[in-house]
Scaffold this active site. Structure first.
Site, PDB file in Angstrom:
ATOM      1  N   HIS A  63     -51.559 -15.755  -2.743  1.00 24.48           N
ATOM      2  CA  HIS A  63     -52.853 -15.556  -3.390  1.00 24.48           C
ATOM      3  C   HIS A  63     -53.969 -15.905  -2.407  1.00 24.48           C
ATOM      4  CE1 HIS A  63     -51.408 -15.962  -7.833  1.00 24.48           C
ATOM      5  NE2 HIS A  63     -50.564 -15.251  -7.110  1.00 24.48           N
ATOM      6  N   GLU A  65     -56.649 -17.568  -2.830  1.00 25.03           N
ATOM      7  CA  GLU A  65     -57.085 -18.966  -2.925  1.00 25.03           C
ATOM      8  C   GLU A  65     -56.162 -19.897  -2.134  1.00 25.03           C
ATOM      9  OE1 GLU A  65     -58.164 -16.889  -6.824  1.00 25.03           O
ATOM     10  OE2 GLU A  65     -56.451 -16.925  -5.466  1.00 25.03           O
ATOM     11  N   CYS A  93     -55.728 -18.853 -10.841  1.00 21.88           N
ATOM     12  CA  CYS A  93     -54.580 -19.008 -11.732  1.00 21.88           C
ATOM     13  C   CYS A  93     -54.155 -20.478 -11.754  1.00 21.88           C
ATOM     14  CB  CYS A  93     -53.428 -18.128 -11.254  1.00 21.88           C
ATOM     15  SG  CYS A  93     -52.655 -18.714  -9.722  1.00 21.88           S
ATOM     16  N   CYS A  96     -53.144 -21.789  -8.236  1.00 25.05           N
ATOM     17  CA  CYS A  96     -54.272 -21.986  -7.324  1.00 25.05           C
ATOM     18  C   CYS A  96     -55.204 -23.091  -7.813  1.00 25.05           C
ATOM     19  CB  CYS A  96     -55.020 -20.672  -7.146  1.00 25.05           C
ATOM     20  SG  CYS A  96     -54.006 -19.415  -6.319  1.00 25.05           S
TER      21      CYS A  96
END
Length: 164
Positions: A63, A65, A93, A96
């Site tokens: 991801h 992040e 999410c 993260c």
């Protein structure tokens, strides 16, 4: 509901960085990935930026992040991390959000909410970051959604073409 911004100057800075996150999310799509982008900012200066790499790396943990935290945190002393803001095109999410919490950064600012993402992509394990962070001892401040209609449109366009 968006948290209250401290000043008009804060809002202007946040909007500029969220715009950049949306640009990074578009670049992610151009490279074959999901529409997510992130920045790490210390004292008003970008120290790292990242694209989502989930599809092209075949790794569901890539991801934007997580990648931006991995790139930027080693450059900042642990006692300075409270001055870091994580900017994201979409609300982080659970994975993260947890990484941001354990990193001890001071703030998360996001564009599109988890709710709007769920409406576009399907609500699979989407938990608003504020709901997770209330369980922490010293969580980062959370601001968002900001410029949500832009993020919602980005996700609707992407997920309608890539679902199924």
């Amino acid at each position: 509901m968006a948290s209250q911004l401290e000043t008009t100057a804060d809002k202007s800075v946040h909007l500029r960085f969220i715009e950049r996150c949306y640009e990074l999310a578009s670049a992610s799509v151009e490279r074959g990935n999901h529409p997510f982008g992130a920045l790490l900012v210390l004292d008003g200066r970008v120290i790292a930026e990242s694209l989502n790499e989930v599809v092209t790396s075949n790794d569901p943990t890539r991801h934007a992040e997580l990648l931006v935290l991995q790139a930027g945190l080693p450059t900042v002393a642990a006692n300075d991390r409270a001055r870091i803001t994580l900017y994201t095109s979409t609300e982080p999410c659970a994975m993260c959000t947890g990484a941001a919490y354990w990193s001890r950064i001071g703030q998360i600012v996001f564009g599109c909410s988890a709710t709007a993402l769920g409406d576009a992509a399907g609500a699979d394990f989407l938990i608003p970051s504020r709901e997770l962070l209330v369980h922490g001892e010293a969580p980062p401040r959370v601001t968002g959604p900001l410029l949500e209609e832009r993020g919602r449109a980005q996700h609707l366009a992407y997920w309608s073409a890539h679902r199924g």
